[in-house]
Motif scaffolding. Structure first.
Motif, short mmCIF file in Angstrom:
data_model
loop_
_atom_site.label_atom_id
_atom_site.label_comp_id
_atom_site.label_asym_id
_atom_site.label_seq_id
_atom_site.Cartn_x
_atom_site.Cartn_y
_atom_site.Cartn_z
N LYS A 34 -27.04 -3.90 55.92
CA LYS A 34 -25.82 -3.64 56.68
C LYS A 34 -24.59 -4.15 55.94
O LYS A 34 -23.56 -3.48 55.88
N ILE A 35 -24.68 -5.33 55.38
CA ILE A 35 -23.56 -5.90 54.64
C ILE A 35 -23.23 -5.04 53.43
O ILE A 35 -22.07 -4.71 53.18
N GLN A 37 -23.95 -1.84 52.91
CA GLN A 37 -23.42 -0.55 53.33
C GLN A 37 -21.96 -0.67 53.74
O GLN A 37 -21.14 0.17 53.40
N TYR A 38 -21.63 -1.74 54.47
CA TYR A 38 -20.24 -1.91 54.91
C TYR A 38 -19.31 -2.15 53.73
O TYR A 38 -18.21 -1.62 53.67
N GLU A 39 -19.75 -2.96 52.77
CA GLU A 39 -18.91 -3.24 51.61
C GLU A 39 -18.69 -2.00 50.76
O GLU A 39 -17.62 -1.82 50.18
N ASN A 41 -18.89 1.42 51.80
CA ASN A 41 -18.14 2.54 52.38
C ASN A 41 -17.65 2.31 53.81
O ASN A 41 -17.34 3.27 54.51
N LYS A 42 -17.58 1.06 54.21
CA LYS A 42 -17.01 0.68 55.52
C LYS A 42 -17.69 1.36 56.72
O LYS A 42 -17.06 1.64 57.72
N THR A 43 -18.97 1.66 56.58
CA THR A 43 -19.75 2.17 57.70
C THR A 43 -20.89 1.21 57.98
O THR A 43 -21.20 0.35 57.16
N THR A 44 -21.52 1.37 59.12
CA THR A 44 -22.63 0.49 59.47
C THR A 44 -23.91 1.30 59.64
O THR A 44 -23.86 2.52 59.84
N THR A 46 -27.16 1.99 61.89
CA THR A 46 -27.54 1.83 63.29
C THR A 46 -28.97 1.32 63.41
O THR A 46 -29.75 1.35 62.46
N TYR A 85 -23.89 -6.84 65.57
CA TYR A 85 -22.86 -6.01 64.95
C TYR A 85 -22.05 -5.24 65.98
O TYR A 85 -20.96 -4.78 65.69
#
Length: 87
Positions: A34-35, A37-39, A41-44, A46, A85
């Protein structure tokens, strides 16, 4: 208040240790996912995506040990991570 003491036998101790270890591994694996992916492209990611990936991961040779523990415990660790999250 009502207290109950539980004295597991040696087989139960091993099962508990294995289950807790797998739950910790699953939680940390998808937390890192999750970290990352967020770094990137700013998505999470599920819960459903994580659960599907875990099911596929359990089929691989490297992660067959995940099949030895209760799947509900593993799924619950993913739910806890997802709830973290969502806050």
């Amino acid at each position: 208040m009502f207290w109950v003491k539980f004295y597991p036998d040696d087989v139960q101790k091993v099962l508990f240790a294995r289950t807790f270890g797998c739950v910790r591994m699953v939680y940390n694996h998808w937390l890192a996912r999750k970290i990352r992916q967020y770094e990137e492209n700013k998505t999470t990611v599920t819960y459903m995506v994580c659960a599907k990936e875990m099911a596929e991961m359990k089929k691989t040779e490297a992660y067959t040990f995940l099949r030895e523990v209760d799947s509900v415990a593993l799924q619950q660790s993913l739910r806890h991570l997802d709830q973290l999250y969502l806050r």
